[in-house]
Design an enzyme around this catalytic site. Structure first.
Site, PDB file in Angstrom:
ATOM      1  N   CYS A  85       0.848  -1.196   0.000  1.00  0.00           N
ATOM      2  CA  CYS A  85       0.000   0.000   0.000  1.00  0.00           C
ATOM      3  C   CYS A  85       0.889   1.255   0.000  1.00  0.00           C
ATOM      4  O   CYS A  85       1.616   1.482  -0.949  1.00  0.00           O
ATOM      5  CB  CYS A  85      -0.984  -0.038   1.162  1.00  0.00           C
ATOM      6  SG  CYS A  85      -2.364   1.135   0.951  1.00  0.00           S
ATOM      7  N   HIS A 194      -3.796  -4.301  -0.248  1.00  0.00           N
ATOM      8  CA  HIS A 194      -3.365  -4.901   1.018  1.00  0.00           C
ATOM      9  C   HIS A 194      -3.284  -6.410   0.858  1.00  0.00           C
ATOM     10  O   HIS A 194      -4.315  -7.088   0.860  1.00  0.00           O
ATOM     11  CB  HIS A 194      -4.340  -4.537   2.136  1.00  0.00           C
ATOM     12  CG  HIS A 194      -4.250  -3.123   2.592  1.00  0.00           C
ATOM     13  ND1 HIS A 194      -3.330  -2.700   3.534  1.00  0.00           N
ATOM     14  CD2 HIS A 194      -4.946  -2.026   2.227  1.00  0.00           C
ATOM     15  CE1 HIS A 194      -3.476  -1.399   3.732  1.00  0.00           C
ATOM     16  NE2 HIS A 194      -4.438  -0.968   2.949  1.00  0.00           N
ATOM     17  N   GLU A 196      -2.332  -8.506   3.007  1.00  0.00           N
ATOM     18  CA  GLU A 196      -2.758  -9.159   4.246  1.00  0.00           C
ATOM     19  C   GLU A 196      -4.276  -9.251   4.374  1.00  0.00           C
ATOM     20  O   GLU A 196      -4.792  -9.980   5.227  1.00  0.00           O
ATOM     21  CB  GLU A 196      -2.155  -8.442   5.462  1.00  0.00           C
ATOM     22  CG  GLU A 196      -2.820  -7.130   5.850  1.00  0.00           C
ATOM     23  CD  GLU A 196      -2.397  -5.941   4.997  1.00  0.00           C
ATOM     24  OE1 GLU A 196      -2.789  -4.814   5.342  1.00  0.00           O
ATOM     25  OE2 GLU A 196      -1.675  -6.132   3.998  1.00  0.00           O
TER      26      GLU A 196
END
Length: 219
Positions: A85, A194, A196
């Site tokens: 990001c 992102h 994650e």
């Protein structure tokens, strides 16, 4: 394998660490670091970030000696690096959010506010928030191994890369036009989304990063 997860004062550090540990095919040591000396022993370096470009750059600068250590370990010693990001955005020459802020200038380009429009020319809402499909050429980069065009990743951003080199653009997404989603050069890669939060697609990207051996002739 030792992974240095840099803490610039923003970013989902705990979530990124858990995702890296889940993605690994063998035991790894993921250390959240604020000291530049920690990069010396690291095998790979990850820089997450969220929020405003200027704030993330200020947070990185506040870690005494970290910018110089990053340059030494990534640009000189060629350790594999992943920006997530705003961690990707900081690789640009400058960011235009809340004024002009210098980036690390590892890749050409700048971070500018998006101006997404639908087919009728109406403005689309910002930030781009939610799941969006990736578009890329299969086999274009080891980071994309096992993924298919059309796989979805999770985005949250109002600013995006512009003015970069075509060879650095590994994948795009569409939000009122093409938006850079993954960039990379040599031992450096970064995702605008992102990883994650991107479920199996994010885990596969992280696994690919952990298994990746950059080619010296691509640096």
């Amino acid at each position: 394998m030792r992974i240095a997860l840099i803490d610039p004062g923003s970013g989902n550090l705990a979530s990124v660490r858990r995702a890296l540990e889940r993605a690994a095919e063998a035991p790894i040591d993921v250390e959240i670091v604020r000291e530049p000396e920690a990069l010396i022993e690291a095998d790979r370096i990850v820089l997450p970030g969220q929020g405003a470009f200027a704030a993330c750059r200020a947070g990185l600068d506040a870690l005494d000696g970290m910018v110089a250590a990053l340059y030494e370990q990534v640009q000189v010693r060629k350790k594999p690096f992943l920006g997530i990001c705003v961690g990707l955005q900081l690789l640009a020459e400058r960011g235009l959010e809340h004024g002009i802020t210098p980036g690390l200038a590892w890749l050409p380009g700048e971070i500018a506010q998006m101006d997404p429009r639908d087919a009728a020319g109406a403005e689309l809402p910002l930030p781009q928030m939610g799941w969006n499909a990736l578009d890329f050429t299969p086999g274009a980069h080891p980071l994309l191994e096992g993924l298919q065009p059309g796989d979805y990743a999770y985005f949250v951003h109002s600013y995006a890369w512009r003015g970069g080199q075509p060879n650095d653009l590994l994948a795009t997404t569409d939000y009122g036009g093409p938006v850079p989603a993954i960039l990379g050069r040599g031992n450096v890669v970064g995702t605008q989304f992102h990883v994650e939060k991107s479920a199996d697609v994010g885990l596969r990207l992280l696994r690919n990063f952990l298994n990746w051996t950059p080619r010296e002739d691509t640096a």
